[in-house]
Design an enzyme around this catalytic site. Structure first.
Site, PDB file in Angstrom:
ATOM      1  N   ASN A  10      12.037   8.019  31.681  1.00 57.96           N
ATOM      2  CA  ASN A  10      12.645   7.130  32.667  1.00 57.96           C
ATOM      3  C   ASN A  10      13.847   6.476  31.987  1.00 57.96           C
ATOM      4  O   ASN A  10      13.731   5.446  31.334  1.00 57.96           O
ATOM      5  CB  ASN A  10      11.587   6.098  33.083  1.00 57.96           C
ATOM      6  CG  ASN A  10      12.093   5.135  34.129  1.00 57.96           C
ATOM      7  OD1 ASN A  10      13.286   5.071  34.421  1.00 57.96           O
ATOM      8  ND2 ASN A  10      11.187   4.352  34.684  1.00 57.96           N
ATOM      9  N   ARG A  90      12.669  10.569  35.900  1.00 54.80           N
ATOM     10  CA  ARG A  90      12.998   9.698  37.017  1.00 54.80           C
ATOM     11  C   ARG A  90      14.511   9.757  37.240  1.00 54.80           C
ATOM     12  O   ARG A  90      15.288   9.621  36.294  1.00 54.80           O
ATOM     13  CB  ARG A  90      12.598   8.269  36.690  1.00 54.80           C
ATOM     14  CG  ARG A  90      13.064   7.300  37.722  1.00 54.80           C
ATOM     15  CD  ARG A  90      12.942   5.872  37.245  1.00 54.80           C
ATOM     16  NE  ARG A  90      13.580   5.002  38.211  1.00 54.80           N
ATOM     17  CZ  ARG A  90      13.939   3.748  37.943  1.00 54.80           C
ATOM     18  NH1 ARG A  90      13.717   3.239  36.765  1.00 54.80           N
ATOM     19  NH2 ARG A  90      14.522   3.023  38.867  1.00 54.80           N
ATOM     20  N   HIS A 179      14.760   2.581  43.476  1.00 58.59           N
ATOM     21  CA  HIS A 179      13.456   2.056  43.028  1.00 58.59           C
ATOM     22  C   HIS A 179      12.308   2.558  43.899  1.00 58.59           C
ATOM     23  O   HIS A 179      11.234   1.949  43.934  1.00 58.59           O
ATOM     24  CB  HIS A 179      13.416   0.514  43.081  1.00 58.59           C
ATOM     25  CG  HIS A 179      14.193  -0.162  42.004  1.00 58.59           C
ATOM     26  ND1 HIS A 179      14.770  -1.400  42.191  1.00 58.59           N
ATOM     27  CD2 HIS A 179      14.478   0.195  40.733  1.00 58.59           C
ATOM     28  CE1 HIS A 179      15.384  -1.768  41.080  1.00 58.59           C
ATOM     29  NE2 HIS A 179      15.227  -0.809  40.188  1.00 58.59           N
ATOM     30  N   GLY A 211      17.490  -4.014  37.103  1.00 53.39           N
ATOM     31  CA  GLY A 211      17.862  -3.704  38.479  1.00 53.39           C
ATOM     32  C   GLY A 211      16.836  -4.383  39.369  1.00 53.39           C
ATOM     33  O   GLY A 211      15.687  -4.539  38.956  1.00 53.39           O
ATOM     34  N   ARG A 240      24.537  -6.822  37.655  1.00 53.57           N
ATOM     35  CA  ARG A 240      25.147  -6.437  38.935  1.00 53.57           C
ATOM     36  C   ARG A 240      25.171  -7.615  39.902  1.00 53.57           C
ATOM     37  O   ARG A 240      24.244  -8.419  39.932  1.00 53.57           O
ATOM     38  CB  ARG A 240      24.358  -5.285  39.564  1.00 53.57           C
ATOM     39  CG  ARG A 240      24.719  -3.941  38.985  1.00 53.57           C
ATOM     40  CD  ARG A 240      23.801  -2.856  39.496  1.00 53.57           C
ATOM     41  NE  ARG A 240      22.822  -2.520  38.494  1.00 53.57           N
ATOM     42  CZ  ARG A 240      21.686  -1.868  38.730  1.00 53.57           C
ATOM     43  NH1 ARG A 240      21.380  -1.504  39.948  1.00 53.57           N
ATOM     44  NH2 ARG A 240      20.856  -1.593  37.755  1.00 53.57           N
ATOM     45  N   GLU A 385       5.727   3.681  37.449  1.00 57.63           N
ATOM     46  CA  GLU A 385       6.512   4.804  37.951  1.00 57.63           C
ATOM     47  C   GLU A 385       6.142   6.084  37.208  1.00 57.63           C
ATOM     48  O   GLU A 385       6.153   7.164  37.774  1.00 57.63           O
ATOM     49  CB  GLU A 385       8.005   4.495  37.768  1.00 57.63           C
ATOM     50  CG  GLU A 385       8.482   3.391  38.699  1.00 57.63           C
ATOM     51  CD  GLU A 385       9.671   2.623  38.159  1.00 57.63           C
ATOM     52  OE1 GLU A 385       9.542   2.006  37.077  1.00 57.63           O
ATOM     53  OE2 GLU A 385      10.719   2.626  38.802  1.00 57.63           O
TER      54      GLU A 385
HETATM   55  P1  ADP Z   1      14.763  -2.081  34.030  1.00 57.98           P
HETATM   56  O1  ADP Z   1      15.379  -2.311  35.372  1.00 57.98           O
HETATM   57  O2  ADP Z   1      15.789  -1.877  32.945  1.00 57.98           O
HETATM   58  O3  ADP Z   1      13.636  -1.081  34.024  1.00 57.98           O
HETATM   59  P2  ADP Z   1      12.619  -3.965  33.505  1.00 57.98           P
HETATM   60  O4  ADP Z   1      11.777  -3.736  34.695  1.00 57.98           O
HETATM   61  O5  ADP Z   1      12.090  -3.520  32.181  1.00 57.98           O
HETATM   62  O6  ADP Z   1      14.110  -3.486  33.667  1.00 57.98           O
HETATM   63  O7  ADP Z   1      12.884  -5.552  33.427  1.00 57.98           O
HETATM   64  C1  ADP Z   1      13.692  -6.118  32.471  1.00 57.98           C
HETATM   65  C2  ADP Z   1      13.753  -7.618  32.745  1.00 57.98           C
HETATM   66  O8  ADP Z   1      12.410  -8.165  32.664  1.00 57.98           O
HETATM   67  C3  ADP Z   1      14.605  -8.392  31.747  1.00 57.98           C
HETATM   68  O9  ADP Z   1      15.417  -9.332  32.439  1.00 57.98           O
HETATM   69  C4  ADP Z   1      13.552  -9.141  30.933  1.00 57.98           C
HETATM   70  O10 ADP Z   1      14.029 -10.377  30.462  1.00 57.98           O
HETATM   71  C5  ADP Z   1      12.458  -9.357  31.947  1.00 57.98           C
HETATM   72  N1  ADP Z   1      11.198  -9.632  31.268  1.00 57.98           N
HETATM   73  C6  ADP Z   1      10.453  -8.792  30.522  1.00 57.98           C
HETATM   74  N2  ADP Z   1       9.391  -9.453  29.969  1.00 57.98           N
HETATM   75  C7  ADP Z   1       9.482 -10.739  30.385  1.00 57.98           C
HETATM   76  C8  ADP Z   1       8.726 -11.934  30.159  1.00 57.98           C
HETATM   77  N3  ADP Z   1       7.660 -11.919  29.382  1.00 57.98           N
HETATM   78  N4  ADP Z   1       9.132 -13.061  30.775  1.00 57.98           N
HETATM   79  C9  ADP Z   1      10.226 -13.083  31.543  1.00 57.98           C
HETATM   80  N5  ADP Z   1      10.991 -12.009  31.795  1.00 57.98           N
HETATM   81  C10 ADP Z   1      10.636 -10.859  31.220  1.00 57.98           C
END
Ligand code: ADP
Length: 397
Positions: A10, A90, A179, A211, A240, A385
């Protein structure tokens, strides 16, 4: 039947997730994530045999490529590579070219690359990931699973822009969403939690990661979603801008900006990063809010207010609501962001269970609020996913 494993890749805008899924049990044998690509805190971590390992990624260079090479070495060291039966990728944008999962070949990769016009940040990373995987594992069947597929059920009133209809006829300009794999997965898991058949559940699924998008799910099908022609539309995201008056673009052109500078700004320099001037990462934003930073507070307020506004508007797409479902890195983990979104939804009668909200984090599902007015819950469900992708590969094999 002997164990057979699917390697799921992914490759996201700022991250590369991977998992080796046992196609019989659905268990992840090893799973990991390279994240915060392009930022000083870039790192790769994985879980294997109950143990978590984390390594930082050196600054500079191509972080996607670094992470892929590290993953291949890891899987080799674990003697897993010869057990793979397929690789599932993905892919964000399938446009109208791909309506379901397909076997990957050169022509498919080329079309995914071409469709980068719909998902500039993602499709290129997806196609590069496929090329890299085909070079390392040339004899393994590889499949592409499209994020747009779940949204193909949207009615024309939801996917049509109020533009001259020729722009759809000639160029296929319309809302595609993204998504979809995540919205599909959490909608099915929510149905199980609610003990209802999936085709009778009405949900608003809220995927908040780097995203971010929201989907109205009516009778188990996507009927509206916040991303549009590209994943730039809808919510405010890590970098974004989300929804914007199109006249901002014309205004900037009149100020002498060219299209490259404008879209670089809208895609990579806006959202949390742009509003706060600090970081695209929600954790960094919340740390700065706690330290009293005003711009971080504004970013937090714009983000949560807009999510709540979308949730309110998607009630229009549904006859009734069973649950709001939070997922994605922020939706699964950020207590203050979920709290503030629910706080903005007071008019819908949502009452938060603070203890349950604190509990439903770091991979745990849970019901965090209830609205008597709507007879609806707010629930947290970690997305998976990778599991959907692995199951699709095995079904097609
Ligand atoms: P992507 O769209 O790249 O797959 P993710 O679903 O991994 O992104 O989400 C990334 C976001 O999740 C980042 O903004 C990160 O700060 C937030 N995040 C991850 N763990 C935590 C946490 N423990 N507390 C708050 N935000 C978190």
């Amino acid at each position: 039947m002997s164990n057979s494993y699917v390697l799921v890749i992914n490759s996201g805008s700022s991250s590369l997730k991977f998992a080796v899924i046992d196609s019989n049990s659905g268990d992840a044998l090893v799973s990991g994530i390279g994240e915060c690509f392009g930022l000083p805190e870039a790192a790769i971590s994985w879980k294997y045999d109950g143990e978590k390992t984390e390594e930082s990624i050196p600054a500079g260079g191509n972080h996607h490529q670094y992470a892929f090479e590290r993953i291949v070495k890891l899987l080799d060291d674990l003697n897993l590579t010869e057990k793979f039966v397929a690789i599932g990728h993905r892919v964000v944008a399938g446009g109208e070219s791909f309506k379901g999962t397909v076997r990957v070949d050169e022509a498919v990769v080329a079309e995914i690359d071409r469709l980068a016009e719909l998902a500039p940040l993602h499709n290129k990373a997806n196609a590069d990931g496929m090329r890299a995987a085909m070079a390392v594992f040339p004899s393994l069947p590889q499949f592409a699973i499209f994020d747009t597929a779940f949204h193909q059920t949207m009615p024309a009133k939801a996917f049509t822009y109020a533009l001259p209809h020729e722009l759809y006829d000639d160029y296929k300009i319309r809302r595609y969403g993204a998504h979809g794999t995540s919205h599909f997965f959490v909608s099915r898991e929510a149905a199980k939690m609610l003990d209802k058949p999936a085709e009778k559940t009405n949900l608003i699924t809220v995927h908040l990661g780097n995203g971010a998008s929201i989907t109205a799910v009516k009778d188990g099908q996507s009927v509206d979603t916040s991303m549009g022609l590209t994943p730039l539309a809808g919510l405010m995201m890590g970098t974004r801008c989300g929804d914007l008056d199109p006249s901002v673009i014309e205004f900037l052109i009149r100020k002498g900006w060219d299209s490259e500078k404008i879209f670089e700004t809208l895609n990579k320099k806006s959202g949390f990063l742009g509003v706060s001037g600090l970081t695209s990462d929600a954790r960094g934003i919340m740390d700065a809010v706690d330290a009293g930073n005003e711009r971080a507070k504004l970013a937090f307020e714009v983000f949560t207010y807009r999510v709540a506004k979308y949730i309110g508007s998607y009630l229009v797409a549904l006859d009734s609501l069973d649950a709001i479902v939070f997922t994605g890195g922020i939706g699964e983990n950020s207590l203050p962001i979920r709290s503030e979104i629910l706080n903005n939804l007071k008019i819908l009668g949502f009452v938060e269970d603070a203890e349950a909200n604190a509990d439903a984090r770091f991979g745990k599902s849970g019901v965090i609020a209830y609205s008597e007015l709507l007879g609806a819950q707010a629930i947290v469900i970690p997305t998976n996913e990778e599991l959907v992708i692995a199951q699709d590969c095995v079904n097609l094999l």
